[in-house]
Design a protein around this motif. Sequence first.
Motif, PDB file in Angstrom:
ATOM      1  N   UNK A   1       0.754  -1.305   0.204  1.00 29.38           N
ATOM      2  CA  UNK A   1       0.092   0.044   0.083  1.00 29.38           C
ATOM      3  C   UNK A   1       0.751   1.228  -0.296  1.00 29.38           C
ATOM      4  N   UNK A   2       1.897   1.268   0.453  1.00 32.78           N
ATOM      5  CA  UNK A   2       2.819   2.535   0.964  1.00 32.78           C
ATOM      6  C   UNK A   2       3.426   2.700  -0.379  1.00 32.78           C
ATOM      7  N   UNK A   3       4.144   1.406  -0.947  1.00 32.83           N
ATOM      8  CA  UNK A   3       3.919   1.902  -2.611  1.00 32.83           C
ATOM      9  C   UNK A   3       3.536   2.226  -3.103  1.00 32.83           C
ATOM     10  N   UNK A   4       2.283   1.545  -3.359  1.00 28.75           N
ATOM     11  CA  UNK A   4       0.988   2.133  -4.346  1.00 28.75           C
ATOM     12  C   UNK A   4       1.149   3.622  -4.216  1.00 28.75           C
ATOM     13  N   UNK A   5       1.157   4.260  -2.848  1.00 27.28           N
ATOM     14  CA  UNK A   5       1.227   5.356  -2.448  1.00 27.28           C
ATOM     15  C   UNK A   5       2.277   6.524  -2.971  1.00 27.28           C
ATOM     16  N   UNK A   6       3.420   5.461  -2.174  1.00 26.42           N
ATOM     17  CA  UNK A   6       4.517   6.520  -2.859  1.00 26.42           C
ATOM     18  C   UNK A   6       5.022   6.703  -4.710  1.00 26.42           C
ATOM     19  N   UNK A   7       4.443   6.340  -5.415  1.00 30.30           N
ATOM     20  CA  UNK A   7       4.020   5.261  -6.463  1.00 30.30           C
ATOM     21  C   UNK A   7       3.509   6.711  -6.982  1.00 30.30           C
ATOM     22  N   UNK A   8       2.572   6.800  -6.966  1.00 27.61           N
ATOM     23  CA  UNK A   8       1.680   7.780  -7.242  1.00 27.61           C
ATOM     24  C   UNK A   8       2.413   8.954  -6.941  1.00 27.61           C
ATOM     25  N   UNK A   9       2.356   9.291  -5.288  1.00 28.67           N
ATOM     26  CA  UNK A   9       3.204  10.743  -5.248  1.00 28.67           C
ATOM     27  C   UNK A   9       4.005  11.653  -6.204  1.00 28.67           C
TER      28      UNK A   9
ATOM     29  N   UNK B   1      -4.734   5.968  16.427  1.00 26.77           N
ATOM     30  CA  UNK B   1      -6.336   6.153  15.265  1.00 26.77           C
ATOM     31  C   UNK B   1      -6.642   7.230  14.344  1.00 26.77           C
ATOM     32  N   UNK B   2      -6.355   8.178  14.530  1.00 28.90           N
ATOM     33  CA  UNK B   2      -6.547   9.074  13.616  1.00 28.90           C
ATOM     34  C   UNK B   2      -5.340   9.273  12.976  1.00 28.90           C
ATOM     35  N   UNK B   3      -3.963   9.229  12.857  1.00 27.53           N
ATOM     36  CA  UNK B   3      -3.573   8.543  11.699  1.00 27.53           C
ATOM     37  C   UNK B   3      -4.131   7.213  10.809  1.00 27.53           C
ATOM     38  N   UNK B   4      -4.393   6.089  10.920  1.00 24.10           N
ATOM     39  CA  UNK B   4      -4.937   5.556  10.229  1.00 24.10           C
ATOM     40  C   UNK B   4      -6.178   6.249   9.942  1.00 24.10           C
ATOM     41  N   UNK B   5      -7.508   6.683  10.703  1.00 23.07           N
ATOM     42  CA  UNK B   5      -8.774   6.786   9.900  1.00 23.07           C
ATOM     43  C   UNK B   5      -8.051   7.814   8.953  1.00 23.07           C
ATOM     44  N   UNK B   6      -7.389   8.396   8.557  1.00 19.85           N
ATOM     45  CA  UNK B   6      -7.055   9.858   7.861  1.00 19.85           C
ATOM     46  C   UNK B   6      -6.240   9.092   6.301  1.00 19.85           C
ATOM     47  N   UNK B   7      -5.661   8.066   6.601  1.00 15.38           N
ATOM     48  CA  UNK B   7      -5.167   7.150   5.715  1.00 15.38           C
ATOM     49  C   UNK B   7      -6.482   6.911   4.815  1.00 15.38           C
TER      50      UNK B   7
ATOM     51  N   UNK C   1      -7.149   1.355  -2.993  1.00 20.50           N
ATOM     52  CA  UNK C   1      -6.820   0.428  -2.885  1.00 20.50           C
ATOM     53  C   UNK C   1      -5.238   0.155  -1.923  1.00 20.50           C
ATOM     54  N   UNK C   2      -4.598   1.454  -2.865  1.00 19.91           N
ATOM     55  CA  UNK C   2      -3.187   1.759  -2.091  1.00 19.91           C
ATOM     56  C   UNK C   2      -3.682   2.243  -0.829  1.00 19.91           C
ATOM     57  N   UNK C   3      -3.852   3.697  -0.972  1.00 23.50           N
ATOM     58  CA  UNK C   3      -4.167   3.714   0.738  1.00 23.50           C
ATOM     59  C   UNK C   3      -5.185   3.093   1.593  1.00 23.50           C
ATOM     60  N   UNK C   4      -5.988   2.300   1.460  1.00 23.39           N
ATOM     61  CA  UNK C   4      -6.457   1.617   2.138  1.00 23.39           C
ATOM     62  C   UNK C   4      -5.395   0.210   2.759  1.00 23.39           C
ATOM     63  N   UNK C   5      -4.996  -0.546   2.223  1.00 23.93           N
ATOM     64  CA  UNK C   5      -4.114  -1.193   2.752  1.00 23.93           C
ATOM     65  C   UNK C   5      -2.564  -0.635   3.604  1.00 23.93           C
ATOM     66  N   UNK C   6      -2.485   0.499   3.443  1.00 25.19           N
ATOM     67  CA  UNK C   6      -1.652   1.475   4.429  1.00 25.19           C
ATOM     68  C   UNK C   6      -2.356   1.584   5.115  1.00 25.19           C
ATOM     69  N   UNK C   7      -3.895   2.023   5.671  1.00 26.85           N
ATOM     70  CA  UNK C   7      -4.289   2.241   6.627  1.00 26.85           C
ATOM     71  C   UNK C   7      -4.575   0.672   7.286  1.00 26.85           C
ATOM     72  N   UNK C   8      -4.644  -0.359   6.682  1.00 27.93           N
ATOM     73  CA  UNK C   8      -4.817  -1.395   7.425  1.00 27.93           C
ATOM     74  C   UNK C   8      -3.171  -1.701   8.259  1.00 27.93           C
ATOM     75  N   UNK C   9      -2.101  -1.567   7.561  1.00 28.60           N
ATOM     76  CA  UNK C   9      -0.852  -1.715   7.581  1.00 28.60           C
ATOM     77  C   UNK C   9      -0.284  -0.754   8.881  1.00 28.60           C
TER      78      UNK C   9
END
Lengths: 332, 328, 307
Positions: free
Chosen positions: C40-48, C226-232, C288-296
């Motif tokens: 998830x993090x990789x996807x997000x970074x790639x998009x950024x 929990x805020x960090x997770x929710x924000x993601x 999907x990337x942000x969701x995976x990141x949030x779960x992680x």
Amino acid sequence: MSDEVLLEVKQLVKYFDVFSRGVFTRKKVGEVHAVDGVSFAIKRGETFGLVGESGCGKTTTAKVILNLEDATSGTVNFEGRDVFELLKSGKRSDILQIRRGMQMVFQNPYLSLDPRMTVFDILSEPFIIHGHIGRSDWTARVYELLTKVGLEPYHAERYPHEFSGGQRQRIAIARALAVEPKFIAADEPVSSLDVSIRAQILNLMMELQRDQKISYLYISHDLSSVRQISHRVAVMYLGEIVELANTDSLFEHPLHPYTQALISAIPIPDPETKRQRIILPGEVPSPLNPPPACRFHPRCPYAQEICRTVKPVFEQVDTDHFVACHFWKKFA
Amino acid sequence: MEDLLKVEDLRTYFFTEAGVVKAVDGISLDVRKGESHGLVGESGSGKSVTALSVMRIVPKPGKIVGGKISFDGTDLLTLKEDDMRRVRGSKIAMVFQDPISSLDPLYTVGKQLIEAIRANNETVSKEQARDMAISLLSNVEISEPERRFNQYPHELSGGMKQRIAIARALARTPTLLFADEPTTNLDVTIQAQVLNLMKDLKKNFNMTLVLITHDMGIIAEMTSRVTVVYAGQVSESAETHTLFYHPTHPYTEALLKAVPRLDKRKQLQSVGGNIPNLIDPPTGCRFHPRCPYAIQICKEKVPDYEEVETDHFVACHRWKELSLVGVQ
Amino acid sequence: MSQLTEEQTAPPKRVHRQRSATQWAVAWRRFKRNKSGVAGLAIVIAFVVFAIFGPLFAPYPPRSTESLLQGQAGQPPSWKHPFGTEINGIDVFSDSIWGARNDLWIGVAATAIATLIGLAVGALAGYSRGVIGGILLGIIQFFFVIPTLLLILLFSRVFQVLVYQGFGVNLIVLILGLFGWPGISFVIRGEIFRVRELEFIQAEKALGAGNLRILFRHIVPNVLTPVIVLASLLVAGNILTEVVLFFLGFGPANVATWGELIEEGVQYVSVYPWVALFPGLLVVTLVLGFNLLGDGLADALNPRLRE
């Protein structure tokens, strides 16, 4: 220990309101009588034990004394000054003065230290709040506190999660000592620790008392440890003190049937000591609607009609021995 | 008396992210038919995991990696899971420390008891099971069993829940009952009630009891033999009286010295140090870093588990030369 | 008390031995072990990276109908137009790149606004007892129950005038931010209720610390996880809302976003299926990337799972 009174608690009452919630309204439907007219005095350098079962109000008593909860009524005098009045006056210097005199050590050392701070930050927090130690002396003071509670200076840079329960409790004690208090309320400080660690902490507390003349309010359900470290003991049942005496007379000549049952219920680590055990029927009733008159009467093996109708007086029966029971003479 | 349960060199490890936690690392135990056997130790000593291993209900990521467990002549570790399931409940049962989480909050007391009675045993009809459940409730001295039968766990007090948990464990009249700190979460006056109840039930149900606890007082009062465990290994095993009066292991001595007594004031002597980390336990004798008598060999060599006299075993290099003090 | 200090001539230096791993470092170690979280993090970074540097390589400016003049409208994917073109000749590849920039901005900036509001309102609602706490709870509940999407649609119409002043994307950011916070407030308020009863807060009170110090130095840092997770997860949600907004035709005109492309593409899906397909895939991947990141993050930061 001297005879000079350090802390005096008079007719302390704490009720918690119970509400029922409607869609828009909150209606008060009752009160939990957590602490109901508790009075006692603690002398300088004394350990005062407060025992009772869960829900008897012993922890609430400590929290109200330190004003972590507001009292419903009653007063607490510390060194002759009215604690609640000073704290409510809102004058920062008065508040800080009271807070420096009285501290608390909590039951669960896994919850009583901020997980995001290092031990150094936890122990210098009191210096920031009170400003009684110049910044250049912090390090020396933190190391001194750590050594005093049996830890090493290098522990200062670690986080609470890296310590065992016993070590955390030492840190919590060091934090309380950081303001050089005269009084510490210790709420079940060893009950969440392992057996072999408990003795370490109890011994540490006694040592600190010898060196610094600290007074303790030692709250516990473990009567064996109370016997070990207290000079005087009060027994609480459903928000009230039912018996108060110096430790030896309380344990050797208990006069209240509840105290007797409590003492007889504790297993003794010696297979040759066989005792007659008093088994109390039922469980502690709800403090929401405590039984009338003597609150212990529904479980008391000796209860008579008078116990259901007339509240027993808390009377002095010997030097330093008080009891609230109609029939104490029967047991004397 | 013959052995009902014999555990030999049991090893149960937990394979966690941080490393392999050797929770039980060579524990041996024999429990005789009809006795009350105490298993005493502190947190992380492996006392609970030993019981879970015998029941073969070690939670993940734990695994039994070695040893032998024979119960009434049957080797439990080679038993098929289906057969093991029949042993659980009907032959060996367990009462847990926390009565709150050991009962399912969604079902009534009666439902949970009936389920326990009829598990692997469909020959009992529902009506019979109901009657048995009610009589179980009166066996564990619950007042108004008919009313309690229809209540949910949250409507009951802690002491009452523990009685129900005991009733459920007794549903199939097991021969061996593990009680894991059954009174630790209860108030002292309730603890007294429950301990008395367990004594009576043991007699009436003709059970063998293994009582797991950290409380030396309960051990003294309830058991006839004791096994002391420390950091996943047995340090000493003896008859209760012998263990209290003639301990041969420094850890046993330390425990006895550190525990305050209600009936007299004594100088508490504390054991220094902390309970060891079981991922990387101390070499040699695991107690050596905290042992006041430790010498070089204690650091280097794991002590043998030797017989001191009949029924008395100890794992200490120096037991012969030390004269340890028990209860005074 | 002073014995030890007297003995020492010089005050001891604070030994900064190897400082222990902070909780964040521990969480990062845990996170690294979680494969889907890292993905998830990789996807997000790639998009950024794609959003920042992509425009340097975008063949056409945003919303450019240049290809229409060259008779290249409605072309299927080719070397010249990797994602094809739509009916007005807009290059789907170029607009996807510009869209990535706008969509990430919408997702992240709106989330930042919502998180700040949520944090402030939630913290105050959780820490104040009595009337003020009740009023704040009422406000949170009000914003929680009003049909947010309808209001967002309404506001994007009402303030459409701002779009012509170059406020297009930021209008969406503002609207999503101003309506997206109640969830975070609720969580914060609950967490604060939990944390403020913990013993270390009581200990802090016993030491005499003031209310603001307790709230901001001890309570807030302990409710941030929990805020960090929710924000993601909210970033993902905001991107999806953006798509819905444009899809329903409520987006400001002349802004290159994935939602705009999808809306146009769906109108002609039988003729030019590629117009909706590629931006659609991008939306799905990023969400999907942000969701995976949030779960992680949720797993890594959850103290109950900590070894």
